[in-house]
Design an enzyme around this catalytic site. Structure first.
Site, PDB file in Angstrom:
ATOM      1  N   LYS A   1       6.245  -4.123  -4.060  1.00  0.00           N
ATOM      2  CA  LYS A   1       7.690  -3.959  -3.957  1.00  0.00           C
ATOM      3  C   LYS A   1       8.182  -4.061  -2.510  1.00  0.00           C
ATOM      4  O   LYS A   1       9.194  -4.670  -2.231  1.00  0.00           O
ATOM      5  CB  LYS A   1       8.062  -2.600  -4.556  1.00  0.00           C
ATOM      6  CG  LYS A   1       9.542  -2.302  -4.560  1.00  0.00           C
ATOM      7  CD  LYS A   1      10.216  -2.957  -5.725  1.00  0.00           C
ATOM      8  CE  LYS A   1      11.696  -2.696  -5.774  1.00  0.00           C
ATOM      9  NZ  LYS A   1      12.376  -3.728  -6.586  1.00  0.00           N
TER      10      LYS A   1
ATOM     11  N   GLU B   1      17.712 -17.159  -8.534  1.00  0.00           N
ATOM     12  CA  GLU B   1      17.258 -15.803  -8.844  1.00  0.00           C
ATOM     13  C   GLU B   1      16.615 -15.751 -10.241  1.00  0.00           C
ATOM     14  O   GLU B   1      15.599 -15.074 -10.433  1.00  0.00           O
ATOM     15  CB  GLU B   1      18.436 -14.817  -8.716  1.00  0.00           C
ATOM     16  CG  GLU B   1      18.145 -13.375  -9.076  1.00  0.00           C
ATOM     17  CD  GLU B   1      17.025 -12.718  -8.272  1.00  0.00           C
ATOM     18  OE1 GLU B   1      16.504 -13.317  -7.330  1.00  0.00           O
ATOM     19  OE2 GLU B   1      16.647 -11.590  -8.630  1.00  0.00           O
TER      20      GLU B   1
ATOM     21  N   LYS C   1      12.759 -14.535 -10.950  1.00  0.00           N
ATOM     22  CA  LYS C   1      12.412 -13.444 -11.884  1.00  0.00           C
ATOM     23  C   LYS C   1      11.330 -13.913 -12.848  1.00  0.00           C
ATOM     24  O   LYS C   1      10.357 -13.204 -13.105  1.00  0.00           O
ATOM     25  CB  LYS C   1      13.638 -12.991 -12.705  1.00  0.00           C
ATOM     26  CG  LYS C   1      14.694 -12.217 -11.961  1.00  0.00           C
ATOM     27  CD  LYS C   1      14.268 -10.852 -11.479  1.00  0.00           C
ATOM     28  CE  LYS C   1      13.583 -10.868 -10.166  1.00  0.00           C
ATOM     29  NZ  LYS C   1      14.224 -10.777  -8.935  1.00  0.00           N
TER      30      LYS C   1
ATOM     31  N   CYS D   1       0.853  -1.182   0.000  1.00  0.00           N
ATOM     32  CA  CYS D   1       0.000   0.000   0.000  1.00  0.00           C
ATOM     33  C   CYS D   1       0.896   1.242   0.000  1.00  0.00           C
ATOM     34  O   CYS D   1       1.939   1.263   0.637  1.00  0.00           O
ATOM     35  CB  CYS D   1      -0.934   0.112   1.179  1.00  0.00           C
ATOM     36  SG  CYS D   1      -2.100  -1.252   1.287  1.00  0.00           S
TER      37      CYS D   1
ATOM     38  N   GLU E   1       7.921 -14.338 -11.135  1.00  0.00           N
ATOM     39  CA  GLU E   1       7.311 -13.083 -10.703  1.00  0.00           C
ATOM     40  C   GLU E   1       6.653 -12.336 -11.852  1.00  0.00           C
ATOM     41  O   GLU E   1       5.570 -11.805 -11.692  1.00  0.00           O
ATOM     42  CB  GLU E   1       8.383 -12.148 -10.106  1.00  0.00           C
ATOM     43  CG  GLU E   1       8.825 -12.487  -8.728  1.00  0.00           C
ATOM     44  CD  GLU E   1       9.772 -11.429  -8.181  1.00  0.00           C
ATOM     45  OE1 GLU E   1      10.865 -11.254  -8.752  1.00  0.00           O
ATOM     46  OE2 GLU E   1       9.415 -10.769  -7.200  1.00  0.00           O
TER      47      GLU E   1
ATOM     48  N   ASN F   1      -1.722   2.017   5.814  1.00  0.00           N
ATOM     49  CA  ASN F   1      -0.856   0.946   5.328  1.00  0.00           C
ATOM     50  C   ASN F   1      -0.500   0.102   6.538  1.00  0.00           C
ATOM     51  O   ASN F   1       0.013   0.626   7.522  1.00  0.00           O
ATOM     52  CB  ASN F   1       0.401   1.554   4.691  1.00  0.00           C
ATOM     53  CG  ASN F   1       1.459   0.510   4.389  1.00  0.00           C
ATOM     54  OD1 ASN F   1       1.160  -0.662   4.222  1.00  0.00           O
ATOM     55  ND2 ASN F   1       2.700   0.946   4.314  1.00  0.00           N
ATOM     56  N   GLY F   2      -0.783  -1.190   6.459  1.00  0.00           N
ATOM     57  CA  GLY F   2      -0.473  -2.079   7.574  1.00  0.00           C
ATOM     58  C   GLY F   2      -1.639  -3.006   7.832  1.00  0.00           C
ATOM     59  O   GLY F   2      -2.501  -3.194   6.963  1.00  0.00           O
TER      60      GLY F   2
ATOM     61  N   HIS G   1      16.844 -36.810  -8.068  1.00  0.00           N
ATOM     62  CA  HIS G   1      16.235 -37.293  -6.821  1.00  0.00           C
ATOM     63  C   HIS G   1      14.741 -36.983  -6.768  1.00  0.00           C
ATOM     64  O   HIS G   1      14.150 -37.050  -5.696  1.00  0.00           O
ATOM     65  CB  HIS G   1      16.970 -36.698  -5.618  1.00  0.00           C
ATOM     66  CG  HIS G   1      18.401 -37.151  -5.542  1.00  0.00           C
ATOM     67  ND1 HIS G   1      18.753 -38.434  -5.216  1.00  0.00           N
ATOM     68  CD2 HIS G   1      19.554 -36.489  -5.809  1.00  0.00           C
ATOM     69  CE1 HIS G   1      20.076 -38.553  -5.264  1.00  0.00           C
ATOM     70  NE2 HIS G   1      20.587 -37.378  -5.621  1.00  0.00           N
TER      71      HIS G   1
ATOM     72  N   ARG H   1       3.968  -0.325  -4.790  1.00  0.00           N
ATOM     73  CA  ARG H   1       3.719  -0.866  -3.452  1.00  0.00           C
ATOM     74  C   ARG H   1       2.367  -1.576  -3.375  1.00  0.00           C
ATOM     75  O   ARG H   1       2.027  -2.181  -2.356  1.00  0.00           O
ATOM     76  CB  ARG H   1       3.739   0.265  -2.424  1.00  0.00           C
ATOM     77  CG  ARG H   1       5.064   0.963  -2.300  1.00  0.00           C
ATOM     78  CD  ARG H   1       4.962   2.080  -1.287  1.00  0.00           C
ATOM     79  NE  ARG H   1       4.652   1.543   0.010  1.00  0.00           N
ATOM     80  CZ  ARG H   1       5.554   1.216   0.931  1.00  0.00           C
ATOM     81  NH1 ARG H   1       6.820   1.414   0.685  1.00  0.00           N
ATOM     82  NH2 ARG H   1       5.194   0.721   2.079  1.00  0.00           N
TER      83      ARG H   1
ATOM     84  N   TRP I   1      -2.762  -2.621  -1.749  1.00  0.00           N
ATOM     85  CA  TRP I   1      -2.454  -4.041  -1.906  1.00  0.00           C
ATOM     86  C   TRP I   1      -3.326  -4.726  -0.881  1.00  0.00           C
ATOM     87  O   TRP I   1      -3.097  -4.611   0.320  1.00  0.00           O
ATOM     88  CB  TRP I   1      -0.965  -4.289  -1.635  1.00  0.00           C
ATOM     89  CG  TRP I   1      -0.515  -5.678  -1.939  1.00  0.00           C
ATOM     90  CD1 TRP I   1      -0.100  -6.162  -3.144  1.00  0.00           C
ATOM     91  CD2 TRP I   1      -0.416  -6.774  -1.020  1.00  0.00           C
ATOM     92  NE1 TRP I   1       0.251  -7.482  -3.037  1.00  0.00           N
ATOM     93  CE2 TRP I   1       0.066  -7.892  -1.737  1.00  0.00           C
ATOM     94  CE3 TRP I   1      -0.683  -6.932   0.337  1.00  0.00           C
ATOM     95  CZ2 TRP I   1       0.283  -9.131  -1.163  1.00  0.00           C
ATOM     96  CZ3 TRP I   1      -0.472  -8.176   0.926  1.00  0.00           C
ATOM     97  CH2 TRP I   1       0.012  -9.258   0.172  1.00  0.00           C
TER      98      TRP I   1
END
Ligand code: AGP
Length: 608
Positions: free
Chosen positions: A603, A481, A485, A2, A488, A100-101, A504, A27, A74
């Site tokens: 983010k 990584e 990417k 947010c 995402e 926000n929270g 395995h 955000r 968000w």
């Protein structure tokens, strides 16, 4: 998660707020809203979707006001609906706020207020705060906010307006980021300092348990008991131009291209004449360093993968006892932490709740703590104190790219410095690695010249069902990584495995629709990785190889080879990650995904 923006001053309120929200959109981007006060009346406009959709509504309705607040969401509590979008207003229309929270005892407060006859209109946790404020407000905002902060539990950055206060925005913080600015006769507040850069670079970072009153004239700070205090401002060393996309279609692509410079900046002042020196940033003595028997790296997501790179490199440099831990797990396990522990927290944003809480725990248990962050004065920086800053500049794309390379640069230097201070780094190794590090920027630049070829490879595979990424030794962390990417931003399933681990279990998934991206640098593990490539080929998986320039054998195993320049074996992750970022970017682009704002992500992850 947010983004919040507030403005009071003589500019067009909605314009400043909408521009600020656009800068915060990474955000959260489920819905957006704005509230203003004009002629003693609160009005608000909200919409699901993006800030540009809110801007269209604002323009269509000639929505305007004297001062105001805005939010980009968000979703945590309550679905993505216009009704759940912030700002939220008290039933008596006297108070409006953005948040926000997470308010953890929202249900309890709601039940209490409903019992008093107050009608709730949304499914959000936030509404409990605004209804509570409306209920206790009797003309004194400070007193009402003090009461609110005593009643609510959880994390919050709140920006509040009271209908009858025609020159005041109030803010309160506990656990979620909030920054305040003032310049001339204008006051601002935001979740993220980048939103304030074009107005002022002198800001106050709100601390936990702190509130403030922002007017055209000034900002006054109080604790949660309502006692006024002085607060020192900080000067931001970023500028507004750094937050623009420039000639690039996406921030992510711009940020990928910035990496040669970012690595060069990260080395600046830390490497000279073949030696690494961090003594001007870390005032640690050799005795102190010798006393830290254990090193804990703690981080999330990409930052966690950067610490895995660091651990692999450090193991080659000295006799370190290292753990790499995901922050959300570190807190809840019974890991021995004490004065013999150097706990290193890595966070691009410096606001990640999991990492912050883990740092608080390590600090409380007596560990020496260090933070590596991209945001100077971020919460984790302020709380931990000792820090190495990654000078990558603002990263706007939700998928981290340039901050990963900045992190692994700084972490490599840190590992070398610690080994040196412990007497374990030979001058030859120091010289060899510093020389190779200084060459990394030009090597990254040369990889970027292959962008077209990587784009073509990405196009060829954009319809795959998913991907495996495999590598051994120092080729494994960049595989992690690369897979992250791709997940995402393209929404394709991608998993990274140590190449030898495939047999395995995961190999059962392989077939012609599941390509394997194999990181196979020349060196002692080349042959072993080739065997794993053969095993994948036997299951008909197409192979995309990331190999070293001059590797004439690799073409026998893959028709899709991305060649990377030679470097020292320890530094292969630097070289490998850039083609993987480009690959993910172009797969996502081919699939028409929203690259800078992938679904469901934000983010800065300020909830646990
Ligand atoms: C990376 O692409 C992600 N956006 C995410 O994994 C991120 O690295 C993670 O949330 C940690 O963030 P931080 O570095 O700001 O703490």
């Amino acid at each position: 998660m947010c983004g919040i923006m507030g403005y009071i001053g003589d500019r067009e309120t909605t314009k400043v707020i909408l521009e600020g929200l656009a800068k915060h959109e990474y955000r959260g981007y489920d819905s957006a809203g704005i509230a203003v006060i004009k002629d003693g009346k609160i009005s608000e406009l909200r919409t699901t979707g993006r800030v540009f959709q809110l801007a269209e509504k604002v323009a269509a309705e000639h929505f305007t006001g004297d001062f105001g607040i805005g939010h980009t969401r968000w979703a945590t509590h309550g679905g993505v609906t216009e009704n759940n979008a912030h700002p939220h207003m008290s039933s008596d229309n006297n108070v409006v706020l953005v948040h926000n929270g997470i308010i953890e005892n929202a249900r309890e407060i709601r039940a209490e207020l409903e019992a008093q006859g107050i009608k709730f209109h949304t499914e959000t946790d936030t509404e409990s705060a605004v209804q509570y404020l409306g209920w206790v407000y009797n003309g004194d905002p400070k007193e009402a906010i003090v009461k609110l902060t005593r009643r609510i539990r959880g994390a919050f950055a709140l920006v509040i307006m009271f209908r009858d206060r025609n020159n005041e925005i109030w803010v309160a913080r506990k656990g979620s980021p909030l920054v305040v600015g003032h310049a001339g006769n204008e006051g601002f507040c935001a979740s993220d300092p980048t939103a304030l850069l074009e107005f002022t670079r002198d800001v106050w970072f709100m601390d936990d348990d702190e509130m403030a009153r922002i007017t055209k004239e000034d900002c006054i700070f109080f604790d949660f008991e309502g006692r006024e205090h002085e607060k020192k401002s900080m000067h931001l060393d970023w500028d507004a131009a750094m937050t623009s996309r420039g000639k690039y279609p996406h921030f992510m692509l711009k940020e990928i291209h910035e990496q040669p410079d970012v690595v060069a900046h990260s080395l600046l002042g830390r490497v000279a004449n073949g030696e690494v020196d961090l003594s001007h940033e870390l005032s640690w003595t050799a005795e102190q360093i010798a006393g830290w028997k254990k090193i804990h790296f703690v981080a999330c997501g990409t930052s966690h993968y950067a610490t895995i790179v660091a651990a692999h490199i450090m193991e080659t440099l000295g006799n370190f006892e290292i753990r790499t831990e995901v922050a959300s797990e570190y807190r809840y396990r019974n890991i021995p932490i004490g004065p013999d522990t150097l706990a290193i927290f890595v966070s691009q944003s410096g606001e990640t709740a999991d990492t912050l809480h883990a740092a608080r725990l390590a600090k409380a248990k007596g560990a020496k703590c260090l933070v590596i962050t991209n945001v100077r004065s971020s919460t984790i920086h302020r709380e931990v104190g000792d820090a190495l800053i990654t000078p990558a500049g603002p990263e706007i794309g939700v998928a981290a790219t340039k901050t990963f390379t900045a992190q692994i640069t700084v972490l490599t230097l840190l590992g070398m410095y610690l080994a040196k201070m412990r007497g374990e780094l030979s001058p030859e190794t120091e010289k060899r690695l510093t020389t190779a590090l200084m060459d990394i920027p030009s090597k990254l630049a040369s990889i970027l010249t292959q962008e077209k070829a990587i784009e073509q490879t990405a196009r060829n595979f954009a319809d795959a069902r998913g991907f495996f990424f495999i590598g051994r030794g120092l080729a494994y962390p960049p595989a992690l990584e690369g897979a992250l990417k791709l997940k995402e931003i393209s929404y394709l399933h991608a998993e990274a495995y140590p190449a030898g681990e495939m047999k395995h279990g995961p190999i059962a998934l392989l077939d012609k629709e599941l390509p394997v991206v194999a990181l196979v640098p020349q060196g002692e593990l080349w042959e072993k990785t080739i065997s794993n490539i053969e095993e994948s080929m036997a299951r008909k998986s197409p192979i995309i190889a990331i190999a070293t320039e001059g590797d004439s054998e690799i073409s026998h195993y893959s028709e899709n080879v991305i060649y990377t320049p030679k470097t020292e074996p320890e530094l292969f992750p630097f070289i490998a990650v850039v083609p993987l970022q480009l690959f993910a970017y172009y797969v996502a682009r081919q699939r028409g995904c929203d690259i800078d704002m992938p679904r469901n992500l934000a983010k800065s992850v300020t909830v646990e």
